[in-house]
Write a protein that holds these residues in place. Sequence first.
Motif, mmCIF file in Angstrom:
data_model
loop_
_atom_site.group_PDB
_atom_site.id
_atom_site.type_symbol
_atom_site.label_atom_id
_atom_site.label_comp_id
_atom_site.label_asym_id
_atom_site.label_seq_id
_atom_site.Cartn_x
_atom_site.Cartn_y
_atom_site.Cartn_z
ATOM 1 N N THR A 56 -2.830 10.313 -3.656
ATOM 2 C CA THR A 56 -2.649 8.785 -4.383
ATOM 3 C C THR A 56 -2.900 7.954 -3.476
ATOM 4 N N LEU A 57 -3.574 7.114 -3.900
ATOM 5 C CA LEU A 57 -3.266 5.497 -3.002
ATOM 6 C C LEU A 57 -3.527 4.483 -3.991
ATOM 7 N N GLY A 58 -2.772 3.859 -3.474
ATOM 8 C CA GLY A 58 -2.280 2.820 -4.857
ATOM 9 C C GLY A 58 -2.652 1.212 -3.945
ATOM 10 N N ALA A 71 -7.901 5.208 10.601
ATOM 11 C CA ALA A 71 -8.041 7.127 10.402
ATOM 12 C C ALA A 71 -6.863 7.462 9.345
ATOM 13 N N LEU A 72 -6.992 7.907 8.015
ATOM 14 C CA LEU A 72 -5.992 8.087 7.531
ATOM 15 C C LEU A 72 -5.174 9.460 7.456
ATOM 16 N N PRO A 73 -3.821 10.226 7.603
ATOM 17 C CA PRO A 73 -3.319 11.011 7.766
ATOM 18 C C PRO A 73 -3.364 12.258 7.149
ATOM 19 N N GLY A 74 -3.980 13.123 8.018
ATOM 20 C CA GLY A 74 -4.891 14.328 7.712
ATOM 21 C C GLY A 74 -6.024 14.787 7.238
ATOM 22 N N SER A 75 -6.870 13.543 8.142
ATOM 23 C CA SER A 75 -8.468 13.287 8.281
ATOM 24 C C SER A 75 -8.411 13.029 6.979
ATOM 25 N N VAL A 76 -7.910 12.429 5.970
ATOM 26 C CA VAL A 76 -8.386 12.657 4.569
ATOM 27 C C VAL A 76 -8.986 11.012 4.493
ATOM 28 N N GLU A 77 -10.415 11.736 3.548
ATOM 29 C CA GLU A 77 -11.581 10.258 3.814
ATOM 30 C C GLU A 77 -12.124 10.236 2.266
ATOM 31 N N PRO A 78 -10.902 8.698 1.846
ATOM 32 C CA PRO A 78 -11.550 9.067 0.193
ATOM 33 C C PRO A 78 -12.581 8.319 -0.056
ATOM 34 N N ARG A 79 -13.233 9.257 -0.929
ATOM 35 C CA ARG A 79 -14.634 9.055 -1.279
ATOM 36 C C ARG A 79 -14.507 8.215 -2.995
ATOM 37 N N PRO A 80 -15.789 7.803 -2.738
ATOM 38 C CA PRO A 80 -15.887 6.776 -4.622
ATOM 39 C C PRO A 80 -16.068 8.257 -5.817
ATOM 40 N N ASP A 81 -16.701 8.626 -5.112
ATOM 41 C CA ASP A 81 -17.133 9.980 -6.481
ATOM 42 C C ASP A 81 -15.547 10.981 -6.353
ATOM 43 N N GLU A 82 -14.004 11.404 -5.655
ATOM 44 C CA GLU A 82 -13.572 11.860 -6.328
ATOM 45 C C GLU A 82 -12.444 11.411 -6.168
ATOM 46 N N SER A 83 -12.591 9.950 -7.039
ATOM 47 C CA SER A 83 -11.671 8.852 -6.867
ATOM 48 C C SER A 83 -11.208 8.851 -8.381
ATOM 49 N N ARG A 84 -10.407 8.849 -9.381
ATOM 50 C CA ARG A 84 -10.708 8.468 -10.351
ATOM 51 C C ARG A 84 -8.588 8.192 -10.469
ATOM 52 N N SER A 85 -8.662 7.346 -11.747
ATOM 53 C CA SER A 85 -6.916 6.835 -12.407
ATOM 54 C C SER A 85 -6.163 7.346 -12.158
ATOM 55 N N MET A 128 1.191 -1.082 -0.131
ATOM 56 C CA MET A 128 -0.011 0.177 0.042
ATOM 57 C C MET A 128 0.849 1.275 0.186
ATOM 58 N N GLU A 129 0.435 2.076 -0.420
ATOM 59 C CA GLU A 129 1.576 3.484 -0.793
ATOM 60 C C GLU A 129 0.368 5.197 -1.229
ATOM 61 N N LEU A 130 0.561 5.593 0.042
ATOM 62 C CA LEU A 130 -0.375 6.315 0.379
ATOM 63 C C LEU A 130 0.741 7.783 -0.171
ATOM 64 N N THR A 131 0.655 8.896 -0.407
ATOM 65 C CA THR A 131 1.371 10.166 -0.834
ATOM 66 C C THR A 131 0.975 11.206 -0.948
ATOM 67 N N GLU A 132 1.077 12.324 -0.328
ATOM 68 C CA GLU A 132 0.676 13.347 -0.603
ATOM 69 C C GLU A 132 0.976 14.505 -1.298
ATOM 70 N N VAL A 133 0.133 15.005 -2.439
ATOM 71 C CA VAL A 133 0.857 15.578 -3.745
ATOM 72 C C VAL A 133 0.037 17.287 -3.819
ATOM 73 N N THR A 151 -6.174 -6.068 2.557
ATOM 74 C CA THR A 151 -4.640 -5.204 2.928
ATOM 75 C C THR A 151 -5.908 -3.911 2.860
ATOM 76 N N ALA A 152 -6.967 -3.427 1.912
ATOM 77 C CA ALA A 152 -7.954 -2.331 1.816
ATOM 78 C C ALA A 152 -8.817 -1.878 3.104
ATOM 79 N N ALA A 153 -9.288 -3.558 3.624
ATOM 80 C CA ALA A 153 -10.398 -3.134 4.544
ATOM 81 C C ALA A 153 -9.792 -3.116 5.410
#
Length: 73
Positions: free
Chosen positions: A15-17, A42-56, A1-6, A34-36
């Motif tokens: 980015t979350l991979g 909680a992710l750093p910085g209160s990041v809450e990934p949402r499907p409607d904001e996710s893209r490749s 798993m990789e979490l990167t701030e851009v 792993t995803a579960a």
Amino acid sequence: MELTEVRTRGQDWWTLGFEATGPAGLLRSELQATAALVFAHALPGSVEPRPDESRSYAEWLGQQRGADSHADD
């Protein structure tokens, strides 16, 4: 798993991979487990990934290029 701030154009993005190797029959279940685990905390910085904001990544880059072309309008 990789979490990167851009940070670009004054905006923060994340980015979350996920990646897995091993027997093909186990890859899906390993990635799901792993995803579960990742999303159970909680992710750093209160990041809450949402499907409607996710893209490749390719879609995101295209969106950024599109913003450049509209900046000149």
